[in-house]
Write an enzyme that holds these catalytic residues in place. Structure first.
Site, mmCIF file in Angstrom:
data_model
loop_
_atom_site.group_PDB
_atom_site.id
_atom_site.type_symbol
_atom_site.label_atom_id
_atom_site.label_comp_id
_atom_site.label_asym_id
_atom_site.label_seq_id
_atom_site.Cartn_x
_atom_site.Cartn_y
_atom_site.Cartn_z
ATOM 1 N N SER A 1 0.835 -1.198 0.000
ATOM 2 C CA SER A 1 0.000 0.000 0.000
ATOM 3 C C SER A 1 0.878 1.260 0.000
ATOM 4 C CB SER A 1 -0.948 -0.041 1.206
ATOM 5 O OG SER A 1 -1.935 0.941 1.120
ATOM 6 N N ASP B 1 -10.507 -3.491 -5.077
ATOM 7 C CA ASP B 1 -9.899 -2.740 -3.977
ATOM 8 C C ASP B 1 -10.708 -1.462 -3.768
ATOM 9 O OD1 ASP B 1 -8.351 -1.169 -2.275
ATOM 10 O OD2 ASP B 1 -6.454 -1.798 -3.158
ATOM 11 N N HIS C 1 -8.313 -4.740 -0.492
ATOM 12 C CA HIS C 1 -7.080 -4.006 -0.186
ATOM 13 C C HIS C 1 -6.252 -4.807 0.808
ATOM 14 C CE1 HIS C 1 -4.594 -0.397 -0.197
ATOM 15 N NE2 HIS C 1 -4.425 -0.587 1.107
#
Length: 432
Positions: free
Chosen positions: A212, A346, A377
């Protein structure tokens, strides 16, 4: 009297049938909502891959079959990006192990203290080489998070040393030593950790991994300076958004509940910042009381970034902060093999942002872009029906890709060396 009785007896039997019809309609409606919310009709499929036709890429896909096989999430809920994301956010991972590591402290020039945890391998690497994973977690995360522990444990068992950066200010029991904490794209602490690893283990090759926000940091780090790519075998980025400026607009939209996620992440950031209130807003800090007041009322990451985060590095505006801290302006400078992984469902990364990695993979032969249908995610859970497995698809694909790169490095043909001038056709002939 007889007429009344006949009327009663002709109407009464129809009432249960009518109520049964209403019940069936209600059940059908509930089932429809469940099917839609859980996305049960969505098919399973292999990742959609974007890459150039090169000898290396063919070797990687052959040696890393997980990239070409179906990713199959848990049947009942795994096709919902929201549930995958929620399970990651709440639990991190299922039955997470507890790898043992040593915490390292690195003083920075501005008085800050970077920390990272070092985990030694639990087995010999199959290549016979010394290989270290240098790992950058997601926003506000550190080595104690369950998904990091699971990934580290899996990597250790495959013969990798792991160094995990603890984002500045993220560890709950470690005080800041200067009025600065981690930001969206500051690479200083990650660079210090990589420098320590290179100096301490001069024979070790590096695998760079970012999750991320960490994906943004590692790609920016590699692209900032060519020397940062020395001794790096490859890089893997998972679930990053590539451009904070472009993501800013999507985070204010209610599509896919993105505004709600924005609120939750902002609330978490507020807690982290306020836990260091004495250092960040005390004597010697650039912050003032009015900024602290605006922090309390902030309901989005953008408000926090504008009032607090951008000022750690003296950016004049939120736009300048997002432009200078996003890897989109540096990622094209990366020349080592690069695997970019994202998921269609996501809820944090809008599909419009995925044109960045896709275009990059179409233009640069060292880049492979893998886009899964499901995974949410940083979820990517696997399992048969209801209960997920401890190890996720994400953990497996990173380690398998890294191992394939180690194999390639050991047996690659001469024409693939950095100094070789041979063309691709000759190389393909030599390896066929």
């Amino acid at each position: 009297m007889n007429t009344h009785e006949s009327e009663v007896y002709t109407v009464a039997p129809e009432m249960p049938a009518m109520f049964d019809g209403m019940k069936l309609a209600a059940v059908a409606t509930v089932l429809y909502v469940i099917v839609r919310c859980l996305n049960l009709k969505s098919p399973t499929a292999p990742p959609d891959l974007t890459f150039q036709d090169t000898t290396l890429n063919h070797f990687l896909l052959k040696s890393c079959p997980i990239l070409t096989k179906e990713y199959i999430p848990p049947l009942l809920w795994g096709k919902s990006g929201h549930l995958q994301t929620a399970l990651y956010g709440k639990l991190g991972r299922v039955s997470s192990p507890h790898p043992f590591g040593l915490r390292k402290y690195l003083p920075m020039q501005d008085g800050a203290t970077a920390t990272f945890d070092l985990f030694e391998p639990l087995a010999d690497h199959q290549s016979g080489e010394d290989v270290t994973m240098v790992i950058c977690p997601g926003i506000g995360n550190h080595s104690e998070k369950h998904y990091i522990r699971t990934f580290v444990d899996h990597s250790q068992k495959q013969g990798y040393r792991c160094a995990v950066l603890n984002h500045l200010g993220a560890l709950p029991n470690i005080e800041l030593t200067s009025p600065r904490m981690f930001t969206y794209g500051c690479t200083w602490e990650f660079a210090a950790m990589v420098g320590f690893i290179k100096k301490t283990y001069p024979q070790s090759k590096l695998i760079v991994v970012g999750f991320s926000l960490g994906g943004n940091i590692v790609c920016k780090f590699l692209g900032e300076n060519r020397t940062n790519q020395e001794r790096v075998l490859c890089c893997v980025s998972v679930c990053q958004g590539y451009s904070a400026l472009r993501a800013q607009e999507t985070f204010l939209q209610w599509d896919q509940c993105r505004r709600f996620y924005n609120f939750l992440m902002a609330d978490n950031m507020k807690k982290i910042i306020l836990s260091h209130r004495g250092v960040l807003f005390g004597v010697g800090s650039k912050m003032v009381d009015s900024e602290l007041s605006r922090l309390y009322t902030a309901t989005s990451l953008m408000q926090i970034d504008d009032n607090i985060m951008r000022k750690f590095h003296g950016h004049n505006s939120l736009k300048e902060y997002y432009e200078k801290e996003s890897c989109v302006h540096y990622i094209h400078n990366i020349n080592v093999p690069l695997l970019l992984v994202n998921s269609v469902d996501d809820p944090l990364v809008h599909n419009s942002l995925l044109t960045i990695p896709r275009t990059l993979a179409e233009k640069k032969e060292n880049v492979v872009f893998a886009l899964t249908l499901h995974g949410g995610h940083l979820g990517f859970f696997e399992g048969a029906v209801l209960f997920p497995q401890p190890l996720t698809w994400m953990d497996k694909v990173i380690v398998d890709y890294a191992t394939a790169m180690c194999q390639w490095e050991k047996q690659k043909p001469p024409c693939q060396s950095k100094d070789a001038q041979s063309n691709q056709t000759t190389c393909q002939e030599n390896t066929s």
